[in-house]
Design a protein around this motif. Sequence first.
Motif, PDB file in Angstrom:
ATOM      1  N   GLU A 167       7.825   7.106  -4.345  1.00  0.00           N
ATOM      2  CA  GLU A 167       6.681   6.610  -3.608  1.00  0.00           C
ATOM      3  C   GLU A 167       7.112   6.246  -2.193  1.00  0.00           C
ATOM      4  OE1 GLU A 167       5.223   3.060  -5.535  1.00  0.00           O
ATOM      5  OE2 GLU A 167       6.512   1.789  -4.315  1.00  0.00           O
ATOM      6  N   LEU A 168       6.157   6.279  -1.286  1.00  0.00           N
ATOM      7  CA  LEU A 168       6.385   5.870   0.097  1.00  0.00           C
ATOM      8  C   LEU A 168       5.440   4.712   0.373  1.00  0.00           C
ATOM      9  CD1 LEU A 168       7.796   6.529   2.827  1.00  0.00           C
ATOM     10  CD2 LEU A 168       5.804   7.931   3.381  1.00  0.00           C
ATOM     11  N   ILE A 169       5.994   3.579   0.763  1.00  0.00           N
ATOM     12  CA  ILE A 169       5.154   2.436   1.108  1.00  0.00           C
ATOM     13  C   ILE A 169       4.632   2.627   2.530  1.00  0.00           C
ATOM     14  CG2 ILE A 169       5.096  -0.051   1.507  1.00  0.00           C
ATOM     15  CD1 ILE A 169       7.081  -0.390  -0.744  1.00  0.00           C
ATOM     16  N   ILE A 170       3.314   2.685   2.656  1.00  0.00           N
ATOM     17  CA  ILE A 170       2.669   2.917   3.943  1.00  0.00           C
ATOM     18  C   ILE A 170       2.641   1.648   4.784  1.00  0.00           C
ATOM     19  CG2 ILE A 170       0.573   3.745   5.079  1.00  0.00           C
ATOM     20  CD1 ILE A 170       2.006   5.828   3.342  1.00  0.00           C
ATOM     21  N   ARG A 171       2.273   0.551   4.140  1.00  0.00           N
ATOM     22  CA  ARG A 171       2.183  -0.724   4.847  1.00  0.00           C
ATOM     23  C   ARG A 171       2.155  -1.845   3.825  1.00  0.00           C
ATOM     24  NH1 ARG A 171      -3.641  -2.163   4.709  1.00  0.00           N
ATOM     25  NH2 ARG A 171      -3.286  -3.831   6.216  1.00  0.00           N
ATOM     26  N   PHE A 172       2.248  -3.064   4.333  1.00  0.00           N
ATOM     27  CA  PHE A 172       2.088  -4.240   3.492  1.00  0.00           C
ATOM     28  C   PHE A 172       0.836  -4.985   3.952  1.00  0.00           C
ATOM     29  CE2 PHE A 172       6.632  -3.349   3.331  1.00  0.00           C
ATOM     30  CZ  PHE A 172       6.873  -3.415   1.965  1.00  0.00           C
TER      31      PHE A 172
ATOM     32  N   ARG B 225      15.074  -3.978  -3.651  1.00  0.00           N
ATOM     33  CA  ARG B 225      15.754  -2.944  -2.865  1.00  0.00           C
ATOM     34  C   ARG B 225      14.989  -1.626  -2.970  1.00  0.00           C
ATOM     35  NH1 ARG B 225      17.405  -6.920  -1.154  1.00  0.00           N
ATOM     36  NH2 ARG B 225      19.535  -7.714  -1.091  1.00  0.00           N
ATOM     37  N   GLN B 226      14.336  -1.389  -4.125  1.00  0.00           N
ATOM     38  CA  GLN B 226      13.564  -0.158  -4.283  1.00  0.00           C
ATOM     39  C   GLN B 226      12.357  -0.149  -3.350  1.00  0.00           C
ATOM     40  OE1 GLN B 226      14.253   2.752  -6.225  1.00  0.00           O
ATOM     41  NE2 GLN B 226      12.769   3.319  -4.649  1.00  0.00           N
ATOM     42  N   ASP B 227      11.668  -1.289  -3.221  1.00  0.00           N
ATOM     43  CA  ASP B 227      10.520  -1.349  -2.312  1.00  0.00           C
ATOM     44  C   ASP B 227      10.973  -1.196  -0.863  1.00  0.00           C
ATOM     45  OD1 ASP B 227       8.483  -1.527  -4.143  1.00  0.00           O
ATOM     46  OD2 ASP B 227       8.394  -3.718  -4.128  1.00  0.00           O
ATOM     47  N   LEU B 228      12.101  -1.789  -0.511  1.00  0.00           N
ATOM     48  CA  LEU B 228      12.615  -1.631   0.845  1.00  0.00           C
ATOM     49  C   LEU B 228      12.957  -0.168   1.105  1.00  0.00           C
ATOM     50  CD1 LEU B 228      13.495  -2.851   3.524  1.00  0.00           C
ATOM     51  CD2 LEU B 228      15.738  -3.346   2.500  1.00  0.00           C
ATOM     52  N   ALA B 229      13.537   0.503   0.110  1.00  0.00           N
ATOM     53  CA  ALA B 229      13.855   1.927   0.245  1.00  0.00           C
ATOM     54  C   ALA B 229      12.583   2.749   0.412  1.00  0.00           C
ATOM     55  CB  ALA B 229      14.638   2.400  -0.977  1.00  0.00           C
ATOM     56  N   SER B 230      11.551   2.428  -0.355  1.00  0.00           N
ATOM     57  CA  SER B 230      10.285   3.160  -0.263  1.00  0.00           C
ATOM     58  C   SER B 230       9.623   2.927   1.087  1.00  0.00           C
ATOM     59  CB  SER B 230       9.342   2.716  -1.390  1.00  0.00           C
ATOM     60  OG  SER B 230       9.875   3.024  -2.658  1.00  0.00           O
ATOM     61  N   TYR B 231       9.805   1.761   1.663  1.00  0.00           N
ATOM     62  CA  TYR B 231       9.239   1.454   2.980  1.00  0.00           C
ATOM     63  C   TYR B 231      10.002   2.177   4.087  1.00  0.00           C
ATOM     64  CZ  TYR B 231       7.209  -1.429   6.729  1.00  0.00           C
ATOM     65  OH  TYR B 231       6.559  -1.872   7.859  1.00  0.00           O
TER      66      TYR B 231
ATOM     67  N   ILE C 108       0.875  -1.164   0.000  1.00  0.00           N
ATOM     68  CA  ILE C 108       0.000   0.000   0.000  1.00  0.00           C
ATOM     69  C   ILE C 108       0.912   1.213   0.000  1.00  0.00           C
ATOM     70  CG2 ILE C 108      -1.932   1.132   1.126  1.00  0.00           C
ATOM     71  CD1 ILE C 108      -2.417  -1.813   0.273  1.00  0.00           C
ATOM     72  N   HIS C 109       0.802   2.055  -1.037  1.00  0.00           N
ATOM     73  CA  HIS C 109       1.797   3.116  -1.208  1.00  0.00           C
ATOM     74  C   HIS C 109       1.150   4.397  -1.716  1.00  0.00           C
ATOM     75  CE1 HIS C 109       1.838   2.173  -5.646  1.00  0.00           C
ATOM     76  NE2 HIS C 109       1.456   1.004  -5.176  1.00  0.00           N
ATOM     77  N   LYS C 110       1.877   5.499  -1.570  1.00  0.00           N
ATOM     78  CA  LYS C 110       1.393   6.784  -2.058  1.00  0.00           C
ATOM     79  C   LYS C 110       2.540   7.576  -2.663  1.00  0.00           C
ATOM     80  CE  LYS C 110       0.194  10.153   0.758  1.00  0.00           C
ATOM     81  NZ  LYS C 110      -1.102  10.169   0.137  1.00  0.00           N
ATOM     82  N   LYS C 111       2.200   8.556  -3.450  1.00  0.00           N
ATOM     83  CA  LYS C 111       3.204   9.399  -4.099  1.00  0.00           C
ATOM     84  C   LYS C 111       3.987  10.168  -3.043  1.00  0.00           C
ATOM     85  CE  LYS C 111       0.416  10.006  -8.281  1.00  0.00           C
ATOM     86  NZ  LYS C 111      -0.368  10.966  -9.093  1.00  0.00           N
ATOM     87  N   TRP C 112       5.280  10.307  -3.281  1.00  0.00           N
ATOM     88  CA  TRP C 112       6.156  11.036  -2.374  1.00  0.00           C
ATOM     89  C   TRP C 112       7.050  11.903  -3.261  1.00  0.00           C
ATOM     90  CZ3 TRP C 112      10.928   8.862   0.596  1.00  0.00           C
ATOM     91  CH2 TRP C 112      11.326   9.791   1.564  1.00  0.00           C
TER      92      TRP C 112
END
Length: 234
Positions: A71-76, A180-186, A62-66
């Motif tokens: 993007e910033l991942i809010i949660r999984f 690694r990109q998703d981890l960075a966004s999280y 679950i993500h939003k624009k940053w």
Amino acid sequence: MKKSKELCDLKSCLMCRACLKEWLPVLGERRINYKVKKGEVIFREGEPVKGIYFVYNGNLKIHKKWGSDKELIIRFAKSGSIFGHRGLGSRLVYPVSATALESCTVCFVDMEFFNATLKLNNEFAYTLMMFFADELQESERKMRNLAHMPVKGRVAQALISLQEKFGVTAEGFINIELSRQDLASYAGATYETVFRVLNEMVQDSLIQLLGKSILIADYSRLESLTRQVVVPAD
């Protein structure tokens, strides 16, 4: 998304577990199951809310624009989790997007039926209220970390949170594979920074890497990084 021939079991998700048993046959008639491919977007930020979703199997982000291009991942969301609920309210617009991290089956109920379920199932309404309270506290903690915790601490916290949510495999690796990109966004960091921090953690024997899999080798030392704070400049 395509409708799935695989129907949910009416006992795994947050709504099914908390609803009256007498309500489950009605739920079985009204819910729709969809098959979602890896990388497929289920709904996008800014779209009108048509209903609420639950994960039957698989994992989503679950993500939003940053900013303009991040993007910033809010949660999984994992099996049994609710998602799409952040669009509830007077505006009925999704403030976030949902994307499948792997092939998933999700369950959908329209807003009219979801509202009827809330009104007729007190335990579900209470369970959802407590879930919202926990989410609010977690969101506040994450915003505080973004403002006051060094990047290495945020990466450490991200890894700890992932292990707490998904558990570990038989080999001890966190039971979800992220790019690694998703981890960075999280973690609220850039890809380059997270790549560097992970390498430093490997050199310090805090974690082990095997492809996309990550194993926390020294939980105590890794957790100690999350207690560091950024000292404001004078």
